[in-house]
Design an enzyme around this catalytic site. Structure first.
Site, short mmCIF file in Angstrom:
data_model
loop_
_atom_site.label_atom_id
_atom_site.label_comp_id
_atom_site.label_asym_id
_atom_site.label_seq_id
_atom_site.Cartn_x
_atom_site.Cartn_y
_atom_site.Cartn_z
N ARG A 1 74.61 -77.09 33.85
CA ARG A 1 73.72 -76.84 32.72
C ARG A 1 73.18 -78.15 32.16
O ARG A 1 73.03 -78.31 30.94
CB ARG A 1 74.46 -76.04 31.64
CG ARG A 1 73.58 -74.99 30.95
CD ARG A 1 74.37 -74.13 29.98
NE ARG A 1 75.27 -73.23 30.68
CZ ARG A 1 76.42 -72.78 30.18
NH1 ARG A 1 76.81 -73.14 28.99
NH2 ARG A 1 77.17 -71.94 30.88
N ARG B 1 69.43 -76.85 26.10
CA ARG B 1 69.01 -76.97 24.71
C ARG B 1 69.44 -78.25 24.01
O ARG B 1 68.97 -78.55 22.91
CB ARG B 1 69.52 -75.76 23.92
CG ARG B 1 68.77 -74.47 24.25
CD ARG B 1 69.40 -73.27 23.56
NE ARG B 1 70.72 -72.98 24.10
CZ ARG B 1 71.59 -72.15 23.54
NH1 ARG B 1 71.29 -71.55 22.39
NH2 ARG B 1 72.77 -71.92 24.10
N ARG C 1 60.83 -74.76 25.79
CA ARG C 1 61.37 -73.42 25.54
C ARG C 1 60.64 -72.73 24.40
O ARG C 1 60.51 -71.49 24.38
CB ARG C 1 62.86 -73.53 25.23
CG ARG C 1 63.57 -72.20 25.01
CD ARG C 1 63.67 -71.39 26.29
NE ARG C 1 64.48 -70.21 26.09
CZ ARG C 1 64.03 -69.05 25.61
NH1 ARG C 1 62.77 -68.93 25.27
NH2 ARG C 1 64.85 -68.02 25.47
N ASP D 1 68.47 -68.72 36.56
CA ASP D 1 69.63 -68.00 36.04
C ASP D 1 70.19 -67.15 37.16
O ASP D 1 69.46 -66.74 38.07
CB ASP D 1 69.21 -67.10 34.86
CG ASP D 1 70.43 -66.55 34.13
OD1 ASP D 1 70.87 -65.44 34.49
OD2 ASP D 1 70.94 -67.23 33.23
N TYR E 1 78.41 -58.23 35.15
CA TYR E 1 77.30 -58.00 34.22
C TYR E 1 76.67 -56.63 34.47
O TYR E 1 76.33 -55.90 33.52
CB TYR E 1 76.24 -59.08 34.37
CG TYR E 1 76.63 -60.42 33.78
CD1 TYR E 1 76.67 -60.61 32.41
CD2 TYR E 1 76.96 -61.48 34.61
CE1 TYR E 1 77.02 -61.84 31.87
CE2 TYR E 1 77.32 -62.72 34.07
CZ TYR E 1 77.35 -62.89 32.70
OH TYR E 1 77.71 -64.10 32.17
#
Length: 345
Positions: free
Chosen positions: A28, A32, A41, A77, A152
């Site tokens: 990652r 952010r 973003r 992702d 998921y």
């Protein structure tokens, strides 16, 4: 960036070849914590950043330029290839992947389609091609592993205990086997397409498989992971396998035809070697230490480096991903420290 000589230190470490310095990249590492990422973003949804190859390439490239790391990892992702096969998934801020049509039966599994990368995710392949022209370091492609994707798809989103997933596995064995078959094929197809487009290594994220005990792993997961990794071995590209809370599975992982085992911060490199893991190891700084005083962070990094460099085949990384509270300056300083570090110096 094209004027820089190509740095293949990461690939050498994957193959357990000698290197001039310890290679480092961060899971990652595009995210952010970067002001530049936040600016991009603000203009695009998460999936839009994937859909526009030039944006995907820019976000992937940023940490290489900013931090000086030895590898880039494609910005995408693990849910990206699921949308085209009929999974209604969205990334919700503060939650993660949320799925509107969770799997609950064999019929639901049969309704899943098959991935055609050139038709379904051409933007990913184009981003990889762009990056290969721009990067002075290897590009890592990646995919989610079948268990983690299934968790998921069955839970409908993130879970703490994976009760629905494990119950599905135990009570609907035919449906579980079919789901693993479909997701195994998807993973192979997706990663081979990334490799054909130019990815020079691939990482399989099995983030949540640590929820299983070793016997269940051997029974329900090892067969599909063997199939995936044996198929990828045909490409000659290094493979990495990573999960969270998987120290009890390391002996099983060492049996897999994988080149690199990623460790989280719960299991030390020394412990992994004592368990008999002979693969290249990647890891495993607790990302929370990025918020600690530099002296504490440096001391822990030194300890990890000393353990990792006991034998060839070591890549420095975090034990999980960079989180938004981290500082660019801290990661820059850590990267420089790792590159300049000499054991017992």
């Amino acid at each position: 960036m094209t004027a820089k000589p190509f740095n293949d230190t990461f690939l050498k470490a994957c193959r357990q070849e000698p290197t001039d310095h310890v290679p480092v990249w961060y899971m990652r590492q595009a995210g952010r914590y970067q002001p530049e990422y936040r600016a991009i973003r603000a203009k695009h949804t998460f999936f839009e950043m994937n859909y526009i190859p030039e944006v995907c390439a820019e976000v992937t490239r940023l940490p290489v330029e900013q931090l000086g790391v030895d590898a880039a990892i494609l910005f995408a992702d693990i849910m990206t290839p699921l949308k085209p096969i009929g999974v209604d998934v969205n990334i919700e801020s503060g939650i993660g992947p949320v799925i509107a049509n969770p799997i609950g039966s064999l019929e639901d599994v049969h309704r899943l389609g098959e991935l055609d990368p050139d038709t379904h995710v051409p933007y990913i392949m184009e981003a990889i091609k762009i990056l290969r022209q721009q990067l002075p370091v290897p590009l890592i492609g990646f995919a989610g592993a079948p268990f983690t994707l299934a968790s998921y798809m069955i839970e409908g989103g993130p879970s703490k205990h994976y009760h629905k997933t494990k119950s599905f596995m135990y009570t609907q064995p035919a449906a579980w086997e079919k789901l693993m078959e479909k997701l195994g094929t998807l993973t192979i197809t997706y990663l081979k397409a990334q490799i054909a487009a130019g990815a020079q290594a691939v990482q399989v994220f099995d983030s949540w498989v640590g929820a299983l005990n070793d016997e269940d792993y051997r029974t329900f997961i090892a067969p599909v992971m063997n199939r995936i990794l044996l198929s990828l071995r045909e490409t000659g590209v290094p493979t990495i396998y990573f999960g969270v809370g998987c120290g009890h599975l390391l002996e099983e992982w060492n049996k897999l035809p994988v080149d690199v085992v990623g460790l989280d911060w719960r299991t030390s490199i020394t412990k992994a070697r004592e368990l008999g893991v002979t693969k290249t190891l990647q890891g495993n700084l607790d990302p929370t230490l990025l918020l600690a005083p530099w002296e504490k962070l440096e001391a822990k990094a030194k300890e990890i480096l000393d353990e990792g460099t006991q034998q060839p085949g070591y890549i420095f990384n975090l034990g999980h991903g960079v989180f938004p509270d981290a500082k660019v300056e801290t990661l820059q300083k850590l990267t420089s420290f790792i590159h300049s570090y000499r054991r017992n110096a």
